[in-house]
Design an enzyme around this catalytic site. Structure first.
Site: not given
Ligand code: UD1
Ligand code: CA
Length: 451
Positions: A8, A15, A364, A375, A384, A403, A421
């Site tokens: 995912l 953040r 250089y 040397n 160059n 030198s 030199a």
């Molecule tokens: C998620 C879990 C949480 C877990 C944590 C671990 C859920 C609801 N929560 O929270 O329980 O402790 O990961 O790190 O699953 N992503 C998508 N599409 C979206 C949303 C997210 O692809 O719509 C992907 C993000 O790119 C990321 C991953 O899912 O790689 C996790 O998403 P993030 O928003 O970081 O979830 P957390 O709030 O950390």
């Molecule tokens: Ca996360």
């Protein structure tokens, strides 16, 4: 049983406050998603699917060799992301291993154990969990009085009591494929974030069958990177992993916390590495070397028993028993044979230096071919570049360059020749000859008094 892994990685990573999609931020030498892919492959998954979304077009070219790509155009939650991947899955027996693209520290062994338990226990879902000293931000694992997992509650939805639970969801799971396809159609957005939570599948599984949990002893491995403080934490752990691997193979690292070595680097035994050293790319260092503080070696090949102090070596090769630095700058395509000395404030570019030659200070040397036993005196410069083209300087075996000499290329200093030199030379010097270009010395006695 066939295992399909789903990564995912569609989230923006708000953040991180970055223009770069979160999973492309690097930990040590690889983007986070690169680490995840490597471990999934090592764990023996049959197929990898990556769910991309926010700036996915930047991620795709880096991973499309290894993964089938699907897009989640609106980021409506982790459950919604997995639904996009599920469209590629058949309604047949199998195991679906889901990982987040932002957990770069997960190891292949862990993923293998998770899959094994899942199959042995016959679970609908098996969750990888860990005990966190600071569980804030993670989903919490809810267990009943028989210690069975019944649900996962997100921080934002948790009651005060649930927030005290220190067992967290790592975001890594094994699912029964047929159950998953069915459960994903039942998700809703009735929660604090109005998202489709993948974690809700766990609640559905607990109602229908068995949910397993594998509690990982090492919380660090599950670290999810959501901001740059966590990025630095992941970086530190990755750096220490590499340092520990090298130390266990006989390398002395004086201060592993302050040594930065890419996963791709090789170092021979009994080599000593001082603090603030950066070793990058395809760097290979031999045995019994000493890499002094503040040196940076990128794609460098170093022989045995060579000493490098406070210097940069970049896409170049250095032989055995050489001494480099302090403050030498060796630029790409330089090749140094054995027993070569390149001393302080010397810049070398695209030059070869044969065995036993010395360039001890303030020089250089660019586009040059330097023979053996040469040397090169302090302050020597190969001129160059004529403003348009680069030209070669050849200095044959056992020549002695005094030198402060300027060698205006193209030119050759013959074997055994001596340059006085302070000379500026623009013609070839025959072997064994003495060449010098020096204005005659004039002395006027009592010059100031008679003015
Ligand atoms: C998620 C879990 C949480 C877990 C944590 C671990 C859920 C609801 N929560 O929270 O329980 O402790 O990961 O790190 O699953 N992503 C998508 N599409 C979206 C949303 C997210 O692809 O719509 C992907 C993000 O790119 C990321 C991953 O899912 O790689 C996790 O998403 P993030 O928003 O970081 O979830 P957390 O709030 O950390
Ligand atoms: Ca996360």
């Amino acid at each position: 049983m066939k295992t399909t892994a789903v990564i995912l990685a569609a989230g923006q990573g708000t953040r991180m406050k970055s223009e770069l999609p979160k999973v492309l931020h690097k930990v040590s030498d690889k983007p986070m998603i690169g680490w995840v892919i490597e471990q999934l492959k090592n764990a023996g998954c049959d197929e990898l699917i990556a769910v991309l979304g926010h700036k996915g077009e930047m991620v795709e070219p880096l991973i499309n060799k290894d993964c089938r790509i699907v897009y989640q155009h609106k980021q409506l939650g982790t459950g919604h992301a997995l639904i996009q991947a599920a469209k590629q899955l058949k309604d047949e027996a199998g195991c679906v291993l889901v990982v987040c693209g932002d957990t770069p520290l997960l190891k292949a062994e862990t993923l293998q154990i998770l899959q094994k338990r899942h199959q042995e226990e016959g679970n609908l879902v098996t969750v990888l969990t860990a005990i966190a000293s600071e569980p804030f931000g993670y989903g919490r694992i809810i267990r009943n009085d028989r210690r069975q997992i019944t649900a996962i509650v997100e921080e934002k939805d948790a009651t005060t009591e649930q927030k005290r639970i220190d067992e967290i969801n790592s975001g890594t799971y094994c699912f029964d494929q047929q159950f998953l396809l069915k459960a994903l159609t039942q998700l809703d957005t009735n929660n604090a974030q109005g998202e489709y939570y993948l974690t809700d599948v766990v609640k559905l599984a607990a109602l229908e069958g068995q949910v397993g949990g594998y509690i990982l002893e090492d919380f660090e491995e599950t670290l999810g990177v959501n901001n740059r403080i966590q990025l630095a934490a992941a970086e530190r752990i990755m750096r220490l992993r590499k340092a520990h691997e090298l130390m266990l193979n006989g390398v002395t690292i004086i201060d592993p916390e302050h040594t930065y070595i890419d996963s791709t680097v090789t170092v021979g035994s009994d080599t000593v590495i001082w603090p603030n050293v950066i070793l990058q790319g395809q760097t290979i260092i031999g045995k019994n070397c000493e890499i002094g503080a503040n040196s940076r070696l990128t794609d460098a090949i170093i022989g045995d028993r060579t000493i490098i102090q406070n210097s940069i070596v970049w896409e170049s090769t250095v032989g055995d028993y050489c001494t480099i630095g302090p403050f030498a700058y060796i630029r790409p395509q330089s090749v140094l044979a054995d027993h070569v000395k390149v001393g302080d404030f010397v810049e070398l570019k695209k030059s070869t230096v044969a065995s036993g030659s010395k360039i001890p200070h303030l020089s250089y040397i660019g586009d040059a071919v330097v023979g053996a036993g040469v040397n090169i005196g302090c302050g020597t410069i190969t001129c160059n570049y004529d403003g348009k083209n680069k030209h070669q300087t050849v200095i044959e075996d056992h020549a002695f360059i005094g030198s402060n000499t300027n060698l205006v290329a193209p030119m050759t200093v013959g074997a055994g020749a001596t340059i006085g030199a302070g000379s500026t030379l623009s013609k070839d010097v025959p072997p064994e000859a003495l060449a010098l270009t020096r204005a005659e010395l004039k002395i006027k006695e009592n010059w100031r008094k008679n003015k």
